[in-house]
Design a protein around this motif. Structure first.
Motif, PDB file in Angstrom:
ATOM      1  N   GLN A 144       0.823  -1.204   0.000  1.00  0.00           N
ATOM      2  CA  GLN A 144       0.000   0.000   0.000  1.00  0.00           C
ATOM      3  C   GLN A 144       0.862   1.261   0.000  1.00  0.00           C
ATOM      4  O   GLN A 144       0.525   2.252  -0.653  1.00  0.00           O
ATOM      5  CB  GLN A 144      -0.936  -0.010   1.209  1.00  0.00           C
ATOM      6  N   LEU A 145       1.986   1.216   0.701  1.00  0.00           N
ATOM      7  CA  LEU A 145       2.907   2.344   0.702  1.00  0.00           C
ATOM      8  C   LEU A 145       3.431   2.616  -0.707  1.00  0.00           C
ATOM      9  O   LEU A 145       3.493   3.768  -1.150  1.00  0.00           O
ATOM     10  CB  LEU A 145       4.066   2.068   1.655  1.00  0.00           C
ATOM     11  N   TYR A 247      -3.183 -10.519   1.273  1.00  0.00           N
ATOM     12  CA  TYR A 247      -1.812 -10.714   0.783  1.00  0.00           C
ATOM     13  C   TYR A 247      -1.820 -11.345  -0.606  1.00  0.00           C
ATOM     14  O   TYR A 247      -1.123 -10.893  -1.521  1.00  0.00           O
ATOM     15  CB  TYR A 247      -1.050 -11.592   1.769  1.00  0.00           C
ATOM     16  N   LEU A 248      -2.613 -12.386  -0.795  1.00  0.00           N
ATOM     17  CA  LEU A 248      -2.661 -13.079  -2.089  1.00  0.00           C
ATOM     18  C   LEU A 248      -3.212 -12.181  -3.192  1.00  0.00           C
ATOM     19  O   LEU A 248      -2.767 -12.248  -4.337  1.00  0.00           O
ATOM     20  CB  LEU A 248      -3.503 -14.354  -1.966  1.00  0.00           C
ATOM     21  N   LEU A 249      -4.163 -11.327  -2.835  1.00  0.00           N
ATOM     22  CA  LEU A 249      -4.744 -10.416  -3.827  1.00  0.00           C
ATOM     23  C   LEU A 249      -3.741  -9.360  -4.281  1.00  0.00           C
ATOM     24  O   LEU A 249      -3.761  -8.934  -5.440  1.00  0.00           O
ATOM     25  CB  LEU A 249      -5.984  -9.741  -3.251  1.00  0.00           C
ATOM     26  N   GLY A 280     -14.706  -4.112   3.746  1.00  0.00           N
ATOM     27  CA  GLY A 280     -15.507  -3.051   3.139  1.00  0.00           C
ATOM     28  C   GLY A 280     -15.367  -2.974   1.637  1.00  0.00           C
ATOM     29  O   GLY A 280     -16.001  -2.140   0.992  1.00  0.00           O
ATOM     30  N   LEU A 281     -14.513  -3.837   1.056  1.00  0.00           N
ATOM     31  CA  LEU A 281     -14.294  -3.869  -0.388  1.00  0.00           C
ATOM     32  C   LEU A 281     -14.464  -5.290  -0.904  1.00  0.00           C
ATOM     33  O   LEU A 281     -14.172  -6.250  -0.191  1.00  0.00           O
ATOM     34  CB  LEU A 281     -12.875  -3.396  -0.731  1.00  0.00           C
ATOM     35  N   SER A 282     -14.918  -5.393  -2.138  1.00  0.00           N
ATOM     36  CA  SER A 282     -14.935  -6.706  -2.764  1.00  0.00           C
ATOM     37  C   SER A 282     -13.493  -7.104  -3.072  1.00  0.00           C
ATOM     38  O   SER A 282     -12.609  -6.245  -3.148  1.00  0.00           O
ATOM     39  CB  SER A 282     -15.740  -6.665  -4.066  1.00  0.00           C
ATOM     40  N   ARG A 287      -8.114  -5.601  -4.937  1.00  0.00           N
ATOM     41  CA  ARG A 287      -6.960  -5.852  -5.824  1.00  0.00           C
ATOM     42  C   ARG A 287      -6.708  -4.641  -6.726  1.00  0.00           C
ATOM     43  O   ARG A 287      -5.564  -4.232  -6.925  1.00  0.00           O
ATOM     44  CB  ARG A 287      -7.209  -7.103  -6.654  1.00  0.00           C
ATOM     45  N   ASN A 288      -7.750  -4.063  -7.286  1.00  0.00           N
ATOM     46  CA  ASN A 288      -7.584  -2.914  -8.168  1.00  0.00           C
ATOM     47  C   ASN A 288      -7.045  -1.699  -7.423  1.00  0.00           C
ATOM     48  O   ASN A 288      -6.287  -0.888  -7.978  1.00  0.00           O
ATOM     49  CB  ASN A 288      -8.911  -2.557  -8.839  1.00  0.00           C
TER      50      ASN A 288
END
Length: 298
Positions: A144-145, A247-249, A280-282, A287-288
């Motif tokens: 994410q960073l 993690y896998l996504l 809160g996200l699919s 992933r996107n």
């Protein structure tokens, strides 16, 4: 003249001030192209470097010490005039982040015997190298960073993010052993149950399965786990699955169906529903959101 051999690593503590935002510099993911790779001879004069190894083994020499960092472990390198260099060839993959810290008169690294003094001085201390208790969560935050940097977020956001990552590692290490210690071994039971869940994360784990494995009734085991951990066993199982899924996504190209199957969900729809309930996200949106990657081949 015989060249001095590197010292055997005595795990020291890295010192960080509690009331400060660190300054982010850069980060990325490194993947060796082959098992013939060895880290280049590179300086680290003012930077700290946090390395989290996800595959293989990193053999790194720094400050006249040899560090062997395996998959699932981290290493923190403080600033020094020493150069970091590989001392053995091997395949590995790792996330890394560089940052600076205003230490004023504080030392960057101390021995275990000095810990009490610096804790009293308002510092938090992290072992220089150790296993990451919740590797998947650390990797997701480091990914994410990178995403924040690629999307041109301001310095304050990047500084807060790297500070949060170091604080996350500290929190994981501190909370690995539950706080409410007791004399009859409940904390060992907690650790054993947590290890069992992580080892069997690909299964559709039921509380009865765990109870049978440890010789307790499901009701008693659930109560015991809640008392020691502060959360229900069912919630803990799901949190571990969603953490692994995150993690896998973000770090693999597996399809959502493949991830769902690998985590013991009955089907993709059940997985997606559970994932969205927690995050809160699919899975697709998650992933996107974190699809960009800084990848380095050195």
């Amino acid at each position: 003249m015989t060249k001095a051999k590197p010292k055997k690593v005595q795990n020291k503590l890295i010192v960080f001030p509690r009331e400060q935002l660190f300054r982010y510099l850069r980060s990325g993911k490194f993947v060796a192209l082959s098992s013939d790779w060895k880290h280049e001879n590179l300086p680290l004069l003012i930077d700290y470097e946090l390395i989290v190894v996800t595959e293989g083994t990193l053999f790194l020499r720094y400050m006249d010490e040899d560090f062997t960092v395996s998959a699932g472990e981290y290493l923190i390198l403080p600033p020094s005039k020493s150069k970091r260099s590989g001392f053995k060839k091997a395949y590995c993959s790792f996330y890394w982040s560089h940052f600076t810290v205003d230490m004023k008169t504080l030392p960057a690294r101390i021995t275990q015997d000095e810990a009490y003094v610096y804790e009293r001085a308002g510092c938090f201390l992290i072992p220089q190298t150790a296993p990451v208790p919740r590797l998947e969560k650390m990797v997701v935050q480091m990914k994410q960073l990178q995403d924040l940097e690629r999307n041109n977020y301001p310095d304050i956001t990047l500084n807060a993010a790297i500070t949060s990552i170091v604080a996350e590692l500290f929190g994981q290490l501190i909370s690995e052993i539950p706080r409410n210690l007791d004399p009859i071994g409940n904390n060992q039971i907690y650790s054993d149950i947590a290890d069992y869940i992580r080892r069997n994360i690909s299964e559709n784990i039921k509380i009865r399965d765990i109870a049978d494995a440890f010789g307790y009734s499901p009701k008693y085991l659930s109560h015991l786990f809640s008392v020691v951990s502060g959360s229900s066993l069912k919630q803990f199982i799901m949190s571990q699955k969603i953490e692994t899924a995150s993690y896998l996504l973000t770090d693999t190209d597996k399809t959502i169906s493949e991830i769902a199957a690998s985590l013991g969900f009955s089907d993709m729809h059940n997985f997606s529903r559970s994932f969205k309930k927690v995050t809160g996200l699919s899975p697709t949106a998650y992933r996107n959101t974190y699809s960009k990657r800084l990848l380095y081949h050195v």
